[in-house]
Each structure stands twice: as structure tokens, then as C-alpha cells.
Scaffold this motif. Structure first.
Motif, PDB file in Angstrom:
ATOM      1  N   UNK A   1     -35.014   5.000   4.686  1.00 26.47           N
ATOM      2  CA  UNK A   1     -34.646   6.315   4.171  1.00 26.47           C
ATOM      3  C   UNK A   1     -35.775   7.026   3.457  1.00 26.47           C
ATOM      4  N   UNK A   2     -36.550   6.281   2.664  1.00 30.87           N
ATOM      5  CA  UNK A   2     -37.588   6.904   1.857  1.00 30.87           C
ATOM      6  C   UNK A   2     -38.915   7.099   2.553  1.00 30.87           C
ATOM      7  N   UNK A   3     -39.155   6.351   3.640  1.00 36.53           N
ATOM      8  CA  UNK A   3     -40.477   6.397   4.275  1.00 36.53           C
ATOM      9  C   UNK A   3     -40.382   6.534   5.789  1.00 36.53           C
ATOM     10  N   UNK A   4     -39.930   5.483   6.476  1.00 40.83           N
ATOM     11  CA  UNK A   4     -40.057   5.417   7.929  1.00 40.83           C
ATOM     12  C   UNK A   4     -39.269   6.503   8.648  1.00 40.83           C
ATOM     13  N   UNK A   5     -38.056   6.801   8.184  1.00 39.68           N
ATOM     14  CA  UNK A   5     -37.249   7.819   8.864  1.00 39.68           C
ATOM     15  C   UNK A   5     -37.750   9.240   8.605  1.00 39.68           C
ATOM     16  N   UNK A   6     -38.709   9.387   7.715  1.00 40.43           N
ATOM     17  CA  UNK A   6     -39.344  10.694   7.507  1.00 40.43           C
ATOM     18  C   UNK A   6     -40.480  10.939   8.491  1.00 40.43           C
ATOM     19  N   UNK A   7     -40.751   9.947   9.338  1.00 35.29           N
ATOM     20  CA  UNK A   7     -41.878  10.073  10.261  1.00 35.29           C
ATOM     21  C   UNK A   7     -43.177   9.579   9.674  1.00 35.29           C
ATOM     22  N   UNK A   8     -43.106   8.989   8.454  1.00 36.97           N
ATOM     23  CA  UNK A   8     -44.299   8.451   7.810  1.00 36.97           C
ATOM     24  C   UNK A   8     -44.559   7.030   8.318  1.00 36.97           C
ATOM     25  N   UNK A   9     -45.752   6.551   7.997  1.00 41.16           N
ATOM     26  CA  UNK A   9     -46.091   5.140   8.164  1.00 41.16           C
ATOM     27  C   UNK A   9     -45.985   4.501   6.789  1.00 41.16           C
ATOM     28  N   UNK A  10     -45.406   3.295   6.721  1.00 39.75           N
ATOM     29  CA  UNK A  10     -45.192   2.646   5.431  1.00 39.75           C
ATOM     30  C   UNK A  10     -46.185   1.532   5.159  1.00 39.75           C
ATOM     31  N   UNK A  11     -46.638   1.464   3.907  1.00 41.40           N
ATOM     32  CA  UNK A  11     -47.542   0.394   3.477  1.00 41.40           C
ATOM     33  C   UNK A  11     -46.728  -0.763   2.925  1.00 41.40           C
ATOM     34  N   UNK A  12     -46.935  -1.960   3.499  1.00 40.29           N
ATOM     35  CA  UNK A  12     -46.215  -3.137   3.014  1.00 40.29           C
ATOM     36  C   UNK A  12     -46.606  -3.428   1.560  1.00 40.29           C
ATOM     37  N   UNK A  13     -45.631  -3.534   0.658  1.00 38.42           N
ATOM     38  CA  UNK A  13     -45.946  -3.893  -0.726  1.00 38.42           C
ATOM     39  C   UNK A  13     -46.673  -5.240  -0.775  1.00 38.42           C
ATOM     40  N   UNK A  14     -47.526  -5.383  -1.760  1.00 42.67           N
ATOM     41  CA  UNK A  14     -48.269  -6.610  -2.016  1.00 42.67           C
ATOM     42  C   UNK A  14     -49.319  -6.915  -0.949  1.00 42.67           C
ATOM     43  N   UNK A  15     -49.639  -5.934  -0.099  1.00 43.23           N
ATOM     44  CA  UNK A  15     -50.824  -6.074   0.746  1.00 43.23           C
ATOM     45  C   UNK A  15     -51.886  -5.129   0.209  1.00 43.23           C
ATOM     46  N   UNK A  16     -53.128  -5.338   0.638  1.00 44.30           N
ATOM     47  CA  UNK A  16     -54.256  -4.584   0.079  1.00 44.30           C
ATOM     48  C   UNK A  16     -54.134  -3.091   0.356  1.00 44.30           C
ATOM     49  N   UNK A  17     -54.786  -2.310  -0.478  1.00 42.68           N
ATOM     50  CA  UNK A  17     -54.868  -0.872  -0.266  1.00 42.68           C
ATOM     51  C   UNK A  17     -56.090  -0.551   0.607  1.00 42.68           C
ATOM     52  N   UNK A  18     -56.196   0.684   1.108  1.00 39.17           N
ATOM     53  CA  UNK A  18     -57.284   1.029   2.028  1.00 39.17           C
ATOM     54  C   UNK A  18     -58.662   0.682   1.463  1.00 39.17           C
ATOM     55  N   UNK A  19     -59.489   0.052   2.283  1.00 42.39           N
ATOM     56  CA  UNK A  19     -60.861  -0.249   1.896  1.00 42.39           C
ATOM     57  C   UNK A  19     -61.033  -1.462   1.021  1.00 42.39           C
ATOM     58  N   UNK A  20     -59.936  -2.050   0.547  1.00 44.49           N
ATOM     59  CA  UNK A  20     -60.017  -3.223  -0.314  1.00 44.49           C
ATOM     60  C   UNK A  20     -60.085  -4.492   0.534  1.00 44.49           C
ATOM     61  N   UNK A  21     -60.675  -5.534  -0.055  1.00 45.82           N
ATOM     62  CA  UNK A  21     -60.688  -6.820   0.613  1.00 45.82           C
ATOM     63  C   UNK A  21     -59.274  -7.328   0.810  1.00 45.82           C
TER      64      UNK A  21
END
Length: 273
Positions: free
Chosen positions: A149-169
């Protein structure tokens, strides 16, 4: 002379079976039309709505970044040792050191990251980055979390919690719909080794290069989004040493959610804004 009125013959009533058959046919036609409308809504209208909203959000993010320049506001969430998707603790698989070429690249990337301020920690369901995949014509927002409801059905791509952010190891792991609601990941099966995947934030643009694909695995294969991504189900698929990874996941086959399709890549370049 008396008038003779000829009475018409009365139709015999329809047999009960015929009436039931007729009523059943009417109900079937009505249900068919309703189902057709539902399919049209799911396959066309939700895509149209979600794509329009996602594009509007991309434009809003880029306009906001243009106004604020490259000023950061705090520390980016997710470090290189984060684990993905709520699975158990995961150490570096294999324990082998990275090749000299990778160490040189990592050193160069680490130096370039010092010139860019860290991005602020995104809030839950907040869109905070833009994903571009030129090969398949994708330009969509990335939001924190993978709720429907908050992310995927809006047509967005979702970032899995507890995985790295962009550019991070570690592993910057993402999920997206393959069908309906904008279906941003519908054609990620067409990605090939060497294709570029870029992630833009307020402070930098990170370019990853696709180098591995897992065509089908279990929906519960948490290994594919760990910090060193490696399938727990399909042995031999994934990596064996720490690095800077991106993971794209979606459902497969199309129009089902039985299995997962996974595409992996490695960070190649980072350009501060």
C-alpha cells in the motif's frame, strides 16, 4: 348472429430446467463482464495511475534536489554489514579477500564518497532516490520499505529494510512489481551482463553494472538480499566476498507470485552532485 371469438392458444409454461438454465446464463454473462472490468482495471488502469504518480514523484524529487543543491542532513541509513530482509545474521561468505582490481576500485570509490555529504535517513515509505535502467526504459522513485500500500502499489520500487543504502558497502536490495501497479520490474529479465543501473539521490549518482541473474528461486530465499548476496536455495548463484552490490527482485512467472526473479550488479562509479 352471435360473434365467435377465437381464443389464442396459451403457451405452455417453460420447464423449470429451462428457466434455471436461462437464469444461469444471464448470471454467467454478468459475472463475465464484471471480471472483464476487473482485469481491465488491474492490467490497464492501475498501471496508468501508478506510472503517472511515479513520474510525478520523480519530477518532484529532482525539483527538490535542484533547489537544495548538495546539502546533506545527517547520516545515511544502512552500513556494509547490514543483513537483508529480516533474515538471520550473515557473515562474509567464503571469507576470501577481494581481488586486487576490486580493492583498487573500492579505494577509489571510498575516496570519491568523501566529497559527497551523506544522505538523510529515509523515513518509512518515503521516496528518496530515483532508479534508472536505460536498457528497459525505467525511471522510477525508490522508497524505504517494501509494503504494497505504501510503496509498491504506487508504482515505486521498494528498498528492503536492513540492507545497505545506495553506494554503501554491502547490498542495496530492491523490490518492484512485475505486473500491475506500474509494473516497473516487468522486463528486468531482459537485463544482460554489462547493462547499467543508476541510482540518484540528493547528493550523488551511483552507477551499478549488471553481472549476474537468477531466473527463478523461492519467494523465501533470503540469501539473495544479504550483505553478501548468495542464494540459499540455488547453490552457486551469488557472490562469495564483500563488495558494493545492488539486487533487483520481482515475481516470476508473470502474473503469479510463486517464485522470485533476481538480478545482481556491482557498483562501478559514483558522481557527486
Amino acid at each position: 348472429m352471435p360473434v365467435v371469438v377465437q381464443q389464442g392458444r396459451r403457451r405452455p409454461p417453460r420447464p423449470l430446467a429451462a428457466r434455471l438454465l436461462w437464469n444461469g446464463a444471464e448470471v454467467a454473462v454478468t459475472l463475465g463482464l464484471v471480471l472483464l472490468l476487473l482485469v481491465a482495471h488491474q492490467l490497464w488502469w492501475t498501471n496508468r495511475q501508478a506510472r503517472a504518480a511515479a513520474e510525478k514523484k520523480v519530477e518532484a524529487l529532482e525539483e527538490e534536489w535542484g533547489r537544495s543543491g548538495s546539502q546533506g542532513e545527517g547520516e545515511e541509513a544502512g552500513e556494509g554489514d547490514d543483513d537483508g530482509g529480516g533474515v538471520g545474521q550473515d557473515g562474509p561468505a567464503g571469507g576470501s579477500p577481494a581481488p586486487a582490481r576490486d580493492r583498487a576500485r573500492d579505494s577509489a570509490l571510498a575516496g570519491s564518497r568523501q566529497t559527497a555529504r551523506p544522505a538523510p535517513t529515509p523515513h518509512w515509505d518515503q521516496a528518496y532516490a530515483v532508479l534508472r535502467i536505460p536498457r528497459i526504459g525505467i525511471r522510477v522513485p525508490v522508497a524505504e520499505g517494501v509494503s504494497k500500500g505504501g510503496v509498491l502499489n504506487k508504482g515505486y520500487v521498494g528498498h528492503y529494510p536492513r540492507t545497505a543504502q545506495p553506494g554503501r558497502g554491502g547490498n542495496f536490495a530492491l523490490a518492484g512489481h512485475r505486473n500491475t501497479h506500474g509494473e516497473p520490474f516487468r522486463y528486468i529479465n531482459r537485463l544482460r551482463d554489462g547493462d547499467e543501473v543508476s541510482v540518484a539521490t540528493k547528493d550523488a549518482v551511483y552507477t551499478y553494472v549488471v553481472d549476474k541473474t537468477l531466473a527463478q528461486t523461492s519467494a523465501h530465499d533470503g540469501g539473495v538480499i544479504r550483505s553478501v548476496p548468495r542464494s540459499d536455495v540455488r547453490k552457486g548463484y551469488g557472490y562469495s566476498a564483500p563488495g558494493y552490490y545492488i539486487t533487483l527482485t520481482t515475481c516470476t512467472p508473470e502474473y503469479t507470485s510463486k517464485y522470485r526473479l533476481v538480478v545482481w550488479g556491482k557498483l562501478r562509479a559514483m558522481r557527486p552532485r
